[in-house]
Scaffold this motif. Sequence first.
Motif, PDB file in Angstrom:
ATOM      1  N   GLY A 150       0.831  -1.132  -0.151  1.00  0.00           N
ATOM      2  CA  GLY A 150       0.146  -0.039   0.014  1.00  0.00           C
ATOM      3  C   GLY A 150       0.902   1.072   0.076  1.00  0.00           C
ATOM      4  N   LYS A 151       0.498   2.239   0.773  1.00  0.00           N
ATOM      5  CA  LYS A 151       0.907   3.755   0.647  1.00  0.00           C
ATOM      6  C   LYS A 151       1.383   3.655   2.133  1.00  0.00           C
ATOM      7  CE  LYS A 151       0.310   8.461  -0.015  1.00  0.00           C
ATOM      8  NZ  LYS A 151      -0.634   9.529  -0.573  1.00  0.00           N
ATOM      9  N   PHE A 152       2.665   4.178   2.260  1.00  0.00           N
ATOM     10  CA  PHE A 152       3.325   4.352   3.630  1.00  0.00           C
ATOM     11  C   PHE A 152       4.630   5.586   3.546  1.00  0.00           C
ATOM     12  CE2 PHE A 152       4.917   0.862   0.748  1.00  0.00           C
ATOM     13  CZ  PHE A 152       6.434   1.002   0.828  1.00  0.00           C
ATOM     14  N   LEU A 153       4.959   5.823   4.724  1.00  0.00           N
ATOM     15  CA  LEU A 153       5.873   6.890   4.841  1.00  0.00           C
ATOM     16  C   LEU A 153       7.437   6.274   4.274  1.00  0.00           C
ATOM     17  CD1 LEU A 153       5.023   7.956   8.359  1.00  0.00           C
ATOM     18  CD2 LEU A 153       4.709   9.210   6.202  1.00  0.00           C
ATOM     19  N   SER A 154       7.802   7.192   3.626  1.00  0.00           N
ATOM     20  CA  SER A 154       9.191   6.792   2.858  1.00  0.00           C
ATOM     21  C   SER A 154      10.286   6.338   3.972  1.00  0.00           C
ATOM     22  CB  SER A 154       9.941   7.833   2.049  1.00  0.00           C
ATOM     23  OG  SER A 154       8.773   8.101   1.165  1.00  0.00           O
ATOM     24  N   PRO A 155      10.843   5.257   3.782  1.00  0.00           N
ATOM     25  CA  PRO A 155      11.474   4.586   4.928  1.00  0.00           C
ATOM     26  C   PRO A 155      13.022   5.173   4.680  1.00  0.00           C
ATOM     27  CG  PRO A 155      10.584   2.783   3.880  1.00  0.00           C
ATOM     28  CD  PRO A 155      10.267   4.036   2.970  1.00  0.00           C
ATOM     29  N   ILE A 156      13.293   6.467   4.723  1.00  0.00           N
ATOM     30  CA  ILE A 156      14.524   7.309   4.343  1.00  0.00           C
ATOM     31  C   ILE A 156      14.641   8.064   5.891  1.00  0.00           C
ATOM     32  CG2 ILE A 156      15.885   8.879   3.230  1.00  0.00           C
ATOM     33  CD1 ILE A 156      14.311   8.103   0.831  1.00  0.00           C
ATOM     34  N   GLY A 157      15.826   7.845   6.480  1.00  0.00           N
ATOM     35  CA  GLY A 157      16.060   8.528   7.931  1.00  0.00           C
ATOM     36  C   GLY A 157      15.121   8.108   8.999  1.00  0.00           C
ATOM     37  N   ARG A 158      15.194   8.957   9.921  1.00  0.00           N
ATOM     38  CA  ARG A 158      14.392   8.568  11.315  1.00  0.00           C
ATOM     39  C   ARG A 158      13.205   9.656  11.353  1.00  0.00           C
ATOM     40  NH1 ARG A 158      14.806   6.751  16.479  1.00  0.00           N
ATOM     41  NH2 ARG A 158      13.976   8.095  18.141  1.00  0.00           N
ATOM     42  N   TRP A 159      13.402  10.979  11.266  1.00  0.00           N
ATOM     43  CA  TRP A 159      12.452  11.770  11.369  1.00  0.00           C
ATOM     44  C   TRP A 159      11.247  11.542  10.384  1.00  0.00           C
ATOM     45  CZ3 TRP A 159      13.726  16.916  13.800  1.00  0.00           C
ATOM     46  CH2 TRP A 159      12.484  17.603  13.933  1.00  0.00           C
ATOM     47  N   ASN A 160      11.476  11.279   9.073  1.00  0.00           N
ATOM     48  CA  ASN A 160      10.299  11.084   8.372  1.00  0.00           C
ATOM     49  C   ASN A 160       9.186   9.968   8.682  1.00  0.00           C
ATOM     50  OD1 ASN A 160       8.911  11.947   5.732  1.00  0.00           O
ATOM     51  ND2 ASN A 160       9.341   9.760   5.048  1.00  0.00           N
ATOM     52  N   GLN A 161      10.005   9.061   9.566  1.00  0.00           N
ATOM     53  CA  GLN A 161       8.988   8.065   9.975  1.00  0.00           C
ATOM     54  C   GLN A 161       8.242   8.271  11.295  1.00  0.00           C
ATOM     55  OE1 GLN A 161      10.412   3.992   8.543  1.00  0.00           O
ATOM     56  NE2 GLN A 161      12.515   5.002   8.669  1.00  0.00           N
ATOM     57  N   ILE A 162       8.830   9.339  11.971  1.00  0.00           N
ATOM     58  CA  ILE A 162       8.036   9.889  13.097  1.00  0.00           C
ATOM     59  C   ILE A 162       7.698  10.905  13.137  1.00  0.00           C
ATOM     60  CG2 ILE A 162       9.234   7.872  14.490  1.00  0.00           C
ATOM     61  CD1 ILE A 162      11.107  10.288  15.715  1.00  0.00           C
ATOM     62  N   HIS A 163       7.280  11.600  12.154  1.00  0.00           N
ATOM     63  CA  HIS A 163       7.123  13.068  11.956  1.00  0.00           C
ATOM     64  C   HIS A 163       6.217  13.899  12.626  1.00  0.00           C
ATOM     65  CE1 HIS A 163       4.361  11.499   8.986  1.00  0.00           C
ATOM     66  NE2 HIS A 163       3.893  12.843   8.946  1.00  0.00           N
ATOM     67  N   ALA A 164       5.063  13.092  13.266  1.00  0.00           N
ATOM     68  CA  ALA A 164       3.966  13.838  13.977  1.00  0.00           C
ATOM     69  C   ALA A 164       4.289  14.739  14.950  1.00  0.00           C
ATOM     70  CB  ALA A 164       2.943  12.710  14.582  1.00  0.00           C
ATOM     71  N   ASP A 165       3.566  15.822  14.821  1.00  0.00           N
ATOM     72  CA  ASP A 165       4.066  17.174  15.781  1.00  0.00           C
ATOM     73  C   ASP A 165       4.195  16.743  17.245  1.00  0.00           C
ATOM     74  OD1 ASP A 165       4.582  19.560  16.829  1.00  0.00           O
ATOM     75  OD2 ASP A 165       3.202  20.745  15.493  1.00  0.00           O
ATOM     76  N   PRO A 166       3.276  16.062  17.739  1.00  0.00           N
ATOM     77  CA  PRO A 166       3.336  15.540  19.219  1.00  0.00           C
ATOM     78  C   PRO A 166       4.754  14.827  19.335  1.00  0.00           C
ATOM     79  CG  PRO A 166       1.069  15.176  18.498  1.00  0.00           C
ATOM     80  CD  PRO A 166       2.087  15.370  17.229  1.00  0.00           C
ATOM     81  N   LEU A 167       5.317  14.194  18.530  1.00  0.00           N
ATOM     82  CA  LEU A 167       6.230  13.230  18.496  1.00  0.00           C
ATOM     83  C   LEU A 167       7.558  13.869  18.587  1.00  0.00           C
ATOM     84  CD1 LEU A 167       4.715  10.073  16.975  1.00  0.00           C
ATOM     85  CD2 LEU A 167       4.598  10.675  19.433  1.00  0.00           C
ATOM     86  N   VAL A 168       8.023  14.925  17.964  1.00  0.00           N
ATOM     87  CA  VAL A 168       9.208  15.621  17.735  1.00  0.00           C
ATOM     88  C   VAL A 168       9.537  16.734  18.544  1.00  0.00           C
ATOM     89  CG1 VAL A 168       9.182  14.691  15.532  1.00  0.00           C
ATOM     90  CG2 VAL A 168       8.108  16.980  15.798  1.00  0.00           C
ATOM     91  N   TRP A 169      10.695  17.166  18.880  1.00  0.00           N
ATOM     92  CA  TRP A 169      10.887  18.235  19.835  1.00  0.00           C
ATOM     93  C   TRP A 169      10.721  19.685  19.121  1.00  0.00           C
ATOM     94  CZ3 TRP A 169      11.075  17.125  24.674  1.00  0.00           C
ATOM     95  CH2 TRP A 169      11.433  15.880  25.223  1.00  0.00           C
ATOM     96  N   SER A 170      10.886  19.620  18.051  1.00  0.00           N
ATOM     97  CA  SER A 170      10.989  21.156  17.633  1.00  0.00           C
ATOM     98  C   SER A 170       9.803  21.373  16.652  1.00  0.00           C
ATOM     99  CB  SER A 170      12.240  21.481  16.839  1.00  0.00           C
ATOM    100  OG  SER A 170      12.488  20.608  15.781  1.00  0.00           O
ATOM    101  N   VAL A 171       9.484  22.497  16.567  1.00  0.00           N
ATOM    102  CA  VAL A 171       8.311  23.256  15.458  1.00  0.00           C
ATOM    103  C   VAL A 171       9.085  23.108  14.101  1.00  0.00           C
ATOM    104  CG1 VAL A 171       6.899  25.162  14.804  1.00  0.00           C
ATOM    105  CG2 VAL A 171       7.468  25.043  17.263  1.00  0.00           C
ATOM    106  N   SER A 172      10.306  23.690  13.994  1.00  0.00           N
ATOM    107  CA  SER A 172      11.054  23.637  12.684  1.00  0.00           C
ATOM    108  C   SER A 172      11.313  22.164  12.102  1.00  0.00           C
ATOM    109  CB  SER A 172      12.076  24.356  12.402  1.00  0.00           C
ATOM    110  OG  SER A 172      11.741  25.519  12.890  1.00  0.00           O
TER     111      SER A 172
END
Length: 359
Positions: A129-151
């Motif tokens: 199906g359709k999924f988040l590109s498995p490149i790097g770490r951030w792209n696979q956990i990118h939801a705003d509540p799960l990352v530290w910065s706004v940028s």
Amino acid sequence: MPSIASPTRALWAVGLFLAGTLAAGIADADSSYRLGQGYRLAGLGLTAGGYASIHLSRLDGEPSTLNLKELSLFLHGDVSPAWHFFTELELGDVFKLIKGNAAALEPDFDVERLYLDHELSDRDALRLGKFLSPIGRWNQIHADPLVWSVSRPLTTSAAFARHAAGMELYGSRPWGAAAVDYQLYLDGSAAFDPTEAQEDTFPDVAVRPNPPSSFGHGQGLYLRYRSADDNLQLGLSAARYSLKEQPPSKQLLGLDLFYAKSGWELAGEAIYRRNEDGGGGSDRGGYVQLAAPIGERLHLVLTHERYRAAIMGEAVEWSAIGLTYRPSPPLSLKLEYRDSHGADALMPSGVLCSLSVLL
């Protein structure tokens, strides 16, 4: 474009949204629901969840903006003991209030993810199906509540499409007391996702050139080493792909790091992309981010990135200092100041803040 003539009404709409979102997460004594853990739809055999985020920005050369940036709904469930279903439906830029302008309602609907997982063994699974590109770490956990910065660093998105459509084989293997995870994928977005939204290479900024970034087809591998306690993680990305509107085919190599200890977190990524025919220059960049505890549930967040895109005349280099307050793990309030140099139109200097909740 539909609009709300009165900014006061617009602010009331945002306020009501926030109140409703937060109230939905307060579990009473008779409810099994807990904020961030999803809600069981017993009659449908599904679990519902998601997240929402509101951003406020005051950037150099731009008017102050209040943006209901993301409303995402997760639905997942078991089709059979071996088959599992997941989808993420998102409304982006649902509501914008720009200083000196009427509030605008022009939401962008997208199927962010839609796939079936089939368990092949205790260690391996197949995703279709359709999924988040498995490149790097951030792209696979990118939801705003799960990352530290706004940028969001450009390193985590500008050189590749954020979504893939096709097939992915993934799993894990023990390595002593540690483990190595793998994701091996084939993308066929041109055939399987012809209606994919044309996300800009550089989102949220009005720069030119800014071509759409979506895969045509490709393949890649992502490997991650995880220590026994998961506090140390090292990732390697390798991919070959075409972008629908950015020929010729590309080759990409990336590295990522995550380390956590005593409430401190250090993370970073580096990426290099070149055209397969050797022409046209290369994209290269990297970022590092440190989150340091300075009080109960409060972190100081420092970020620095340098990124050079081949389609731009110079590199952009920016740093940010911010505070992130998490009264509970699913809730996140962030305040950030960003200072940018070089091709600063890609990441304008200024103040940003966000409020996000994982449902």
